[in-house]
Design an enzyme around this catalytic site. Structure first.
Site, short mmCIF file in Angstrom:
data_model
loop_
_atom_site.label_atom_id
_atom_site.label_comp_id
_atom_site.label_asym_id
_atom_site.label_seq_id
_atom_site.Cartn_x
_atom_site.Cartn_y
_atom_site.Cartn_z
N PRO A 1 0.82 -1.22 0.00
CA PRO A 1 0.00 0.00 0.00
C PRO A 1 0.86 1.27 0.00
CG PRO A 1 -0.28 -1.24 2.06
CD PRO A 1 0.58 -2.07 1.17
N GLU B 1 4.04 -7.22 8.97
CA GLU B 1 4.34 -5.79 8.88
C GLU B 1 5.09 -5.43 7.61
OE1 GLU B 1 2.89 -3.72 11.11
OE2 GLU B 1 2.07 -5.66 11.68
N ARG C 1 -2.95 -9.68 -19.70
CA ARG C 1 -3.96 -9.50 -20.76
C ARG C 1 -3.49 -8.51 -21.83
NH1 ARG C 1 -7.42 -5.61 -20.23
NH2 ARG C 1 -9.30 -6.69 -20.86
N ASP D 1 -10.89 -1.33 -23.88
CA ASP D 1 -11.28 -1.37 -22.47
C ASP D 1 -11.28 -0.01 -21.81
OD1 ASP D 1 -11.61 -4.05 -22.16
OD2 ASP D 1 -9.48 -4.41 -21.87
#
Ligand code: ADE
Length: 245
Positions: free
Chosen positions: A85, A112, A150, A165
């Site tokens: 993150p 962690e 893809r 897309d």
């Protein structure tokens, strides 16, 4: 393209074999290797984690198993990626960039995280799939892999699928319909039944731009729209305003 995964939950990645990446492997377009990080431990308990220096909650993944694994796997110009993150936000342009690499190695963190010395010494990209916290890097790595594979030529059945897309042009995809013409009292937009390819192209472009304006207006700020695109978007906005009055 060759992809390697280092994880303490190799079974987690079995699902990859079921979907599109699995088909790419079958077609010989992709080599996928999932490795158990514990294979690079040397103690009886196959220890991969330890308590954090400085104290505090949780455990940290030790540097040695990653270090040894990467000596073997991060070769031939491989790009080493850590899903986290704290990384750079994952976007379609970044997926396109990664799709040009011949080898990617994903390090999946848990607890962690991974000892920072591995990040400093061996990692090329830290990437976040969104502003939320998952319990490990495996799902993040699977998301990256799906979006990247893809884009490999030949992986998608229809040559244009990836081009049309959402996000490939920088805006969202238009709505799609299939049979029947009427479902639950709702009809497919007439233009799609018209057989007029030019009208259909313009309708789709207008819906794409209109949806982007409604749902993700910040995406439009980065785009230079052509005259036609500006006109179609203006029409869409006008129609919305008329509908709302
Ligand atoms: N690992 C845990 N949370 C993540 C996130 N948001 N993106 C990528 N990897 C993660």
């Amino acid at each position: 393209m060759r992809l390697d995964y280092l994880t303490i939950f190799p079974d987690y990645l079995d699902a990859l074999r079921l979907s599109l990446p699995g088909k790419a492997v079958e077609k010989g377009l992709l080599e996928l290797h999932v490795h158990d990080l514990r294979s690079w431990t040397h103690d009886r308990h196959r220890t991969v984690d330890d308590t954090p220096y400085g104290g505090g909650a949780g455990m940290v993944l030790k540097p040695e198993p990653f270090g040894e694994a990467l000596d073997e796997l991060a070769v031939d110009g491989a790009t080493v990626v850590v899903p986290t993150p704290a990384g750079r936000p994952f976007t379609q342009p970044l997926a396109r960039e990664l799709a040009t690499r011949e080898r990617l190695v994903f390090l999946c963190g848990r607890y962690e995280g991974i000892d920072e010395r591995i990040i400093d010494r061996c990692v090329d990209e830290e990437i976040s799939i969104g502003d939320y916290v998952l319990s490990g890097g495996e799902l993040g790595a699977m998301v990256l892999l799906d979006a990247v594979t893809r884009l490999i030529p030949g992986v998608l059945g229809h040559a244009d699928s990836a081009v049309e897309d959402s996000f490939s042009a920088g805006w969202l995809d238009c709505p799609h319909y299939t049979r029947p013409e009427e479902f639950d009292g709702q009809r497919v937009p007439e233009v799609l039944l018209s057989g007029n390819h030019e009208r259909i192209r313009r309708w789709r472009l207008k819906q794409s731009l209109g949806r982007t304006w409604q749902r993700r207006p910040e995406l439009l700020e980065d785009l230079e729209l052509s005259k036609e695109q500006q006109q179609l978007l203006a029409e869409y906005i006008r129609e919305q305003e008329t509908d709302n009055h």
